[in-house]
Design a protein around this motif. Structure first.
Motif, mmCIF file in Angstrom:
data_model
loop_
_atom_site.group_PDB
_atom_site.id
_atom_site.type_symbol
_atom_site.label_atom_id
_atom_site.label_comp_id
_atom_site.label_asym_id
_atom_site.label_seq_id
_atom_site.Cartn_x
_atom_site.Cartn_y
_atom_site.Cartn_z
ATOM 1 N N GLU A 109 -5.287 6.619 57.565
ATOM 2 C CA GLU A 109 -4.838 6.747 56.209
ATOM 3 C C GLU A 109 -4.255 8.129 56.032
ATOM 4 O OE1 GLU A 109 -9.173 8.164 54.356
ATOM 5 O OE2 GLU A 109 -8.407 6.006 54.119
ATOM 6 N N GLY A 110 -3.630 8.588 54.825
ATOM 7 C CA GLY A 110 -3.190 9.839 54.737
ATOM 8 C C GLY A 110 -1.963 10.083 55.912
ATOM 9 N N VAL A 111 -1.970 11.296 56.373
ATOM 10 C CA VAL A 111 -1.026 11.443 57.306
ATOM 11 C C VAL A 111 -0.898 10.841 58.694
ATOM 12 C CG1 VAL A 111 -0.413 13.998 56.469
ATOM 13 C CG2 VAL A 111 -2.188 13.568 58.182
ATOM 14 N N ASP A 112 -2.108 10.112 58.936
ATOM 15 C CA ASP A 112 -2.243 9.273 59.942
ATOM 16 C C ASP A 112 -2.174 7.915 59.505
ATOM 17 O OD1 ASP A 112 -2.783 11.466 61.484
ATOM 18 O OD2 ASP A 112 -4.837 11.426 60.991
ATOM 19 N N GLY A 113 -1.761 7.472 58.332
ATOM 20 C CA GLY A 113 -1.532 6.158 57.922
ATOM 21 C C GLY A 113 -0.179 5.587 57.945
ATOM 22 N N TRP A 114 0.825 6.259 58.670
ATOM 23 C CA TRP A 114 2.354 5.723 58.540
ATOM 24 C C TRP A 114 2.315 4.189 58.716
ATOM 25 C CZ3 TRP A 114 4.852 3.336 62.654
ATOM 26 C CH2 TRP A 114 6.354 3.146 62.659
ATOM 27 N N LEU A 115 1.603 3.695 60.184
ATOM 28 C CA LEU A 115 1.808 2.262 60.335
ATOM 29 C C LEU A 115 0.823 1.382 59.275
ATOM 30 C CD1 LEU A 115 3.236 0.576 62.422
ATOM 31 C CD2 LEU A 115 1.138 0.254 63.655
ATOM 32 N N THR A 116 -0.132 1.904 58.825
ATOM 33 C CA THR A 116 -0.864 1.318 57.717
ATOM 34 C C THR A 116 -0.185 0.783 56.650
ATOM 35 O OG1 THR A 116 -2.984 2.346 58.443
ATOM 36 C CG2 THR A 116 -3.013 1.131 56.440
ATOM 37 N N GLU A 117 0.647 1.812 55.963
ATOM 38 C CA GLU A 117 1.420 1.742 54.870
ATOM 39 C C GLU A 117 2.363 0.821 55.037
ATOM 40 O OE1 GLU A 117 2.441 5.486 53.531
ATOM 41 O OE2 GLU A 117 0.567 6.236 53.404
ATOM 42 N N VAL A 193 -0.540 23.507 72.905
ATOM 43 C CA VAL A 193 -0.600 24.532 71.848
ATOM 44 C C VAL A 193 -1.366 25.572 72.316
ATOM 45 C CG1 VAL A 193 -0.020 22.742 70.039
ATOM 46 C CG2 VAL A 193 -2.304 23.761 70.431
ATOM 47 N N THR A 194 -0.321 26.961 72.315
ATOM 48 C CA THR A 194 -0.709 27.907 73.014
ATOM 49 C C THR A 194 -0.785 29.219 71.892
ATOM 50 O OG1 THR A 194 0.267 27.296 75.122
ATOM 51 C CG2 THR A 194 -0.535 29.763 75.091
ATOM 52 N N LYS A 195 -1.781 30.092 71.850
ATOM 53 C CA LYS A 195 -1.858 31.297 70.863
ATOM 54 C C LYS A 195 -0.490 31.945 71.163
ATOM 55 C CE LYS A 195 -6.696 31.715 69.934
ATOM 56 N NZ LYS A 195 -8.003 32.612 70.326
ATOM 57 N N LYS A 196 0.060 32.377 70.117
ATOM 58 C CA LYS A 196 1.365 32.962 70.191
ATOM 59 C C LYS A 196 1.368 34.280 70.998
ATOM 60 C CE LYS A 196 3.752 31.418 66.051
ATOM 61 N NZ LYS A 196 4.024 31.741 64.577
ATOM 62 N N ALA A 281 -13.235 21.869 67.995
ATOM 63 C CA ALA A 281 -13.640 22.875 68.862
ATOM 64 C C ALA A 281 -12.441 24.304 68.631
ATOM 65 C CB ALA A 281 -13.771 22.556 70.317
ATOM 66 N N ALA A 282 -11.318 23.937 68.592
ATOM 67 C CA ALA A 282 -10.131 25.003 68.435
ATOM 68 C C ALA A 282 -10.435 25.984 67.201
ATOM 69 C CB ALA A 282 -8.955 24.387 68.732
ATOM 70 N N LYS A 283 -11.064 25.453 66.562
ATOM 71 C CA LYS A 283 -11.301 26.380 65.159
ATOM 72 C C LYS A 283 -12.078 27.609 65.293
ATOM 73 C CE LYS A 283 -10.818 22.416 61.620
ATOM 74 N NZ LYS A 283 -11.285 21.642 60.788
ATOM 75 N N SER A 284 -12.894 27.494 66.296
ATOM 76 C CA SER A 284 -13.686 28.746 66.744
ATOM 77 C C SER A 284 -12.860 29.795 67.230
ATOM 78 C CB SER A 284 -14.664 28.361 67.948
ATOM 79 O OG SER A 284 -13.852 28.170 69.106
ATOM 80 N N GLY A 285 -11.609 29.580 67.754
ATOM 81 C CA GLY A 285 -10.719 30.612 68.137
ATOM 82 C C GLY A 285 -10.852 30.963 69.731
ATOM 83 N N TYR A 297 0.217 18.538 65.104
ATOM 84 C CA TYR A 297 0.617 20.122 64.963
ATOM 85 C C TYR A 297 1.279 20.226 63.810
ATOM 86 C CZ TYR A 297 3.181 24.202 66.410
ATOM 87 O OH TYR A 297 4.004 25.403 66.431
ATOM 88 N N MET A 298 2.592 19.330 63.599
ATOM 89 C CA MET A 298 2.968 19.479 62.260
ATOM 90 C C MET A 298 2.373 19.265 60.953
ATOM 91 S SD MET A 298 6.112 20.289 63.398
ATOM 92 C CE MET A 298 6.856 19.872 61.688
ATOM 93 N N ASN A 299 1.309 18.698 61.131
ATOM 94 C CA ASN A 299 0.567 18.475 59.818
ATOM 95 C C ASN A 299 -0.620 19.462 59.817
ATOM 96 O OD1 ASN A 299 1.552 16.030 58.516
ATOM 97 N ND2 ASN A 299 0.933 15.030 60.363
ATOM 98 N N SER A 300 -0.593 20.670 60.533
ATOM 99 C CA SER A 300 -1.574 21.756 60.452
ATOM 100 C C SER A 300 -0.725 22.870 60.374
ATOM 101 C CB SER A 300 -2.295 21.550 62.043
ATOM 102 O OG SER A 300 -2.899 20.335 62.400
ATOM 103 N N PRO A 301 -0.491 23.536 59.139
ATOM 104 C CA PRO A 301 0.080 24.734 59.035
ATOM 105 C C PRO A 301 -0.706 25.937 59.810
ATOM 106 C CG PRO A 301 -0.321 23.635 56.814
ATOM 107 C CD PRO A 301 -0.993 22.634 58.054
ATOM 108 N N ASP A 302 -1.999 25.918 59.733
ATOM 109 C CA ASP A 302 -2.571 26.988 60.496
ATOM 110 C C ASP A 302 -2.339 27.071 61.945
ATOM 111 O OD1 ASP A 302 -4.067 24.341 60.705
ATOM 112 O OD2 ASP A 302 -5.746 25.523 61.456
ATOM 113 N N LEU A 303 -2.138 25.955 62.485
ATOM 114 C CA LEU A 303 -1.780 25.779 64.028
ATOM 115 C C LEU A 303 -0.377 26.280 63.973
ATOM 116 C CD1 LEU A 303 -3.174 22.362 65.237
ATOM 117 C CD2 LEU A 303 -3.938 24.700 65.776
#
Length: 564
Positions: A109-117, A193-196, A281-285, A297-303
């Protein structure tokens, strides 16, 4: 007379063994360097604090009991829960319909609900084929799990749209009737995905960043990177295959590929069961890089603001496969559905939800040979620890609330899970309620230890309160002592619990020790509020998962397969 004498001798030896273990348990000083805080003084201080803490815990040493070892190979289908465990996100609207398994990045559902819709819109469109109105039934299920259902024969839907083509190739290799109906429903790619800052550092050294440079940097311990279980995760399987091909050239299962894999694997600090767990787990930095799909990745502005995305491997374009001996009507429904969701409107909606990016990306390697996928998974299972022994303690909650079905499923999960443990490893078992009981001291997982582990699990009984952190403290002490004889072993703790602690020590009492010893603590909660367990797993980059009595056997089997 000789029989009586032998019996007395055996009893005496057993008593001496228990006495020596108890004496060692309460008296030995730690000398192993693995997982200790920096500096001898701080290590000694941690050991003394752990000793003092454990002395305040009521600990019983159980008499070893042997059980009957089942040598039959593991059957994945036996541990899979009833298919209704996985939600139907779109119900069929007609009697003539086709059922589809969809991967979770598009069937939720939500951003992960494309095929559902899109599937709901298809059902609402009133499409008629061969004189009948038709519809689809969509079930949201991870690609690896869906593949397990299909390959085991436990439940086979009419169609399957995994994240990538690798699962279809594995199903075909098993001889299961499968037909590619659409190469692509919506565009996506896997990537690292790699830290800049780390990305810029690698570019400065290697000139560019790709799978080879990242794995080389990992092998040189210049990078802390995590990836996902290739038995369960599409991205993890893709990464494994890509890495082996990168190192092996034309022979992804050859000696060069194996050696390259072992070099970088030796420095991998974290393997998650799923991409979602990796993301948490990646949120720990603490990770410099990890695998992810571009849509996430595209749906995660922080990433996007902190990490650079580098694509790898086969594309994740959600192919659609027909399964089994489809009727003409079901095949026509699926072809009509594929045509419907690839119309401009739904492709635009896919783009809005993060799909259809990096359209220019094409895999560098040749198409995957399905015959190499299962051997690649087997190679990963055998080589992922690089020959390093794992010393693990299972910590089982046997408090009163576990009585009945929860404890029965816990036992079932441990008895099934122990079949996938490597013989080079060492294991022990601790149970806890109001007190802590060492059911089985740590020992090399040979046939004798396996038999005693089975016996210890089968003898577990429920009752009392929940002293979770007392159990963890005792497990840490067992591991510290075991590492004296096994200084190169990798210590791990697995905690299985159905609720929050209500007696004994608290998380705050042991947090600093968990941090000091750097022992990963994997936690499995039985459909309970286990935020404290999640917190302790997060300290050293371990996985915390929530299960219930329906799927705990399958989930624990996957976890043990990934970690041991």
């Amino acid at each position: 007379m000789a029989g009586r004498s032998g019996g007395r001798t055996a009893m005496l030896l057993g008593a001496i063994t228990i006495f020596v273990f108890v004496a060692v348990y309460f008296g030995i000083a730690f000398t192993s360097d693995w997982g200790q805080p920096a500096g001898e003084a701080s290590a000694s201080d941690a050991d003394k604090r752990l000793d003092r803490l454990v002395r305040r815990i009521d600990v019983t040493i159980a008499e070893p009991v042997k059980g009957i070892v089942d040598l039959a190979p593991v059957q994945v289908g036996d541990s899979l829960p009833d298919i209704e465990k996985y939600p139907v996100t779109v119900q069929p609207a007609t009697g003539s319909y086709a059922e589809i398994f969809s991967s979770t990045e598009k069937g939720g559902e939500g951003v992960d609900g494309w095929l559902t819709e899109a599937a709901q819109a298809f059902n609402d469109a009133g499409i008629v084929l061969n004189g009948e109105r038709v519809s689809v039934k969509l079930r949201n299920i991870a690609s690896g799990t869906a593949s397990d259902y299909i390959r085991s024969g436990k439940y086979v839907p009419d169609a399957f749209t995994p994240s990538n083509e690798l699962w279809g190739a594995m199903i075909q290799e098993d001889g299961i009737p499968i037909e590619l109906l659409s190469e692509r429903l919506v565009g996506n790619v896997a990537g690292i995905v790699t830290k800049k800052a780390k990305h810029d550092e690698l570019v400065a050294k290697y000139g560019f960043v790709g799978v080879k440079t990242l794995t080389d940097a990992l092998a040189e311990n210049e990078l802390a990177m995590g990836y996902t279980d290739p038995f369960a995760s599409s991205t993890g399987l893709n990464f494994l295959v890509t890495s082996l091909e990168t190192y092996g050239g034309g022979n992804p299962l050859g000696e060069e590929a194996v050696q390259g894999f072992q070099r970088f694997q030796a420095n991998v600090p974290f393997i998650a069961s799923t991409t979602l767990q990796m993301r948490e787990a990646a949120k720990s930095g603490m990770l410099d890089a990890f695998v992810l799909e571009y849509q996430t990745y595209m749906n995660s502005p922080d990433l996007r603001s902190e990490y650079v995305f580098t694509p790898f491997g086969v594309r994740h374009d959600s192919p659609l496969y027909g399964l089994g001996d489809l009727t003409v009507q079901k095949r026509d429904i699926l072809l009509s559905f594929a045509e419907f969701v690839t119309r401009e409107r739904w492709q635009q909606e896919g783009t809005r939800k993060g799909f259809n990016g990096l359209e220019e990306y094409r895999p560098e390697s040749k198409p995957i040979d399905g015959s190499m996928l299962e051997p690649a998974q087997k190679l990963w299972k055998e080589k992922k620890n690089g020959g390093q022994e794992v010393a693990a303690v299972f910590v089982a909650d046997v408090s009163g609330s576990m009585d009945g079905e929860p404890l029965n499923r816990l036992k079932e999960s441990l008895l099934a899970g122990q079949k996938v443990l490597g013989r080079e490893n060492s294991i022990g078992l601790v149970s806890y309620s109001s007190e802590v009981r060492v059911e089985l001291p740590i020992g090399t997982y040979d046939t004798n230890q396996q038999s005693m582990f089975v016996g210890a699990v089968e003898s577990l009984r429920a009752g009392g309160e929940t002293a979770t952190f007392d159990g963890i403290a005792v497990a840490m002490k067992l591991l510290r002592e075991a590492l004296v004889a096994r200084p190169q072993a990798k210590p791990v703790i697995f905690v299985l619990s159905d609720g929050e602690t209500n007696t004994g020590h608290s998380l705050d009492d042991i947090r600093s020790l968990v941090e000091a010893y750097r022992i990963p603590i994997y936690t499995i909660g039985y459909n309970a509020n286990v935020e404290a367990l999640k917190s302790i797993s997060a300290i050293n980059e371990a996985v915390s998962m929530n299960a219930d009595t329906d799927d705990v056997v399958y989930k624990i089997g996957n976890l043990l397969n990934a970690q041991m």
